[in-house]
Design a protein around this motif. Structure first.
Motif, PDB file in Angstrom:
ATOM      1  N   THR A  77       0.851  -1.184   0.000  1.00  9.02           N
ATOM      2  CA  THR A  77       0.000   0.000   0.000  1.00  9.02           C
ATOM      3  C   THR A  77       0.890   1.239   0.000  1.00  9.02           C
ATOM      4  OG1 THR A  77      -0.081   0.191   2.406  1.00  9.02           O
ATOM      5  CG2 THR A  77      -1.778  -1.203   1.345  1.00  9.02           C
ATOM      6  N   GLY A  78       0.316   2.355  -0.353  1.00  4.56           N
ATOM      7  CA  GLY A  78       1.073   3.605  -0.334  1.00  4.56           C
ATOM      8  C   GLY A  78       1.631   3.904   1.039  1.00  4.56           C
ATOM      9  N   ALA A  79       0.822   3.697   2.074  1.00  6.11           N
ATOM     10  CA  ALA A  79       1.275   3.965   3.443  1.00  6.11           C
ATOM     11  C   ALA A  79       2.421   3.041   3.847  1.00  6.11           C
ATOM     12  CB  ALA A  79       0.113   3.825   4.412  1.00  6.11           C
ATOM     13  N   ALA A  80       2.322   1.773   3.479  1.00  6.51           N
ATOM     14  CA  ALA A  80       3.386   0.822   3.821  1.00  6.51           C
ATOM     15  C   ALA A  80       4.683   1.186   3.106  1.00  6.51           C
ATOM     16  CB  ALA A  80       2.958  -0.599   3.474  1.00  6.51           C
ATOM     17  N   ILE A  81       4.590   1.563   1.843  1.00  5.22           N
ATOM     18  CA  ILE A  81       5.781   1.935   1.082  1.00  5.22           C
ATOM     19  C   ILE A  81       6.392   3.217   1.643  1.00  5.22           C
ATOM     20  CG2 ILE A  81       6.632   2.668  -1.191  1.00  5.22           C
ATOM     21  CD1 ILE A  81       4.458   0.721  -2.364  1.00  5.22           C
ATOM     22  N   ASN A  82       5.571   4.197   1.980  1.00  4.59           N
ATOM     23  CA  ASN A  82       6.082   5.443   2.566  1.00  4.59           C
ATOM     24  C   ASN A  82       6.789   5.184   3.886  1.00  4.59           C
ATOM     25  OD1 ASN A  82       5.038   6.891   0.425  1.00  4.59           O
ATOM     26  ND2 ASN A  82       3.207   7.530   1.524  1.00  4.59           N
ATOM     27  N   SER A  83       6.184   4.360   4.735  1.00  6.81           N
ATOM     28  CA  SER A  83       6.791   4.025   6.025  1.00  6.81           C
ATOM     29  C   SER A  83       8.128   3.308   5.818  1.00  6.81           C
ATOM     30  CB  SER A  83       5.834   3.148   6.836  1.00  6.81           C
ATOM     31  OG  SER A  83       6.451   2.700   8.015  1.00  6.81           O
ATOM     32  N   TRP A  84       8.132   2.360   4.903  1.00  7.98           N
ATOM     33  CA  TRP A  84       9.367   1.626   4.611  1.00  7.98           C
ATOM     34  C   TRP A  84      10.447   2.584   4.119  1.00  7.98           C
ATOM     35  CZ3 TRP A  84      11.763   1.458  -0.161  1.00  7.98           C
ATOM     36  CH2 TRP A  84      12.922   0.683  -0.201  1.00  7.98           C
TER      37      TRP A  84
END
Length: 111
Positions: free
Chosen positions: A38-45
């Protein structure tokens, strides 16, 4: 469209996402694992991975991951048959993204 087709598309999206998660987590898993596409998971990573050593262009990898996630979502989108039958995502496009990801991850490879 029947339930079997929808399930198959969902399973294909999950398979594609795993294909991109595995090399990321092989490289960054101990310091900055990627939990999903997800966008949020990629941003956090990306925030966590940017702080890790290794010489990988994390911003570039994040762009590739977002594009792969968007393409995987399009492949699973049941409405695409109704609204855009000619605009289907090509599996070759995903293979090219995966090759680009592999190239990015090779830079500064500790192995």
């Amino acid at each position: 469209m029947d339930a079997s087709t929808r399930r198959t598309r969902f399973e294909e999206r999950v398979r594609i996402e795993r294909e991109f998660l595995v090399p990321i987590n092989a490289r960054f898993g101990t310091l900055a694992p990627l939990a999903g596409m997800t966008g949020a998971a990629i941003n956090s990573w990306a925030l966590r991975a940017a702080a890790s050593p290794g010489g990988v262009d994390v911003a570039r990898v994040a762009v590739l991951l977002r594009e792969a996630a968007a393409r995987a979502e399009l492949l699973a989108d049941n409405s695409r048959d109704v609204f855009a039958p000619a605009g289907r995502t090509s599996p070759d496009g995903l293979a090219a993204l995966r090759a680009m990801l592999d190239d990015e991850l090779r830079v500064g490879d500790p192995a």
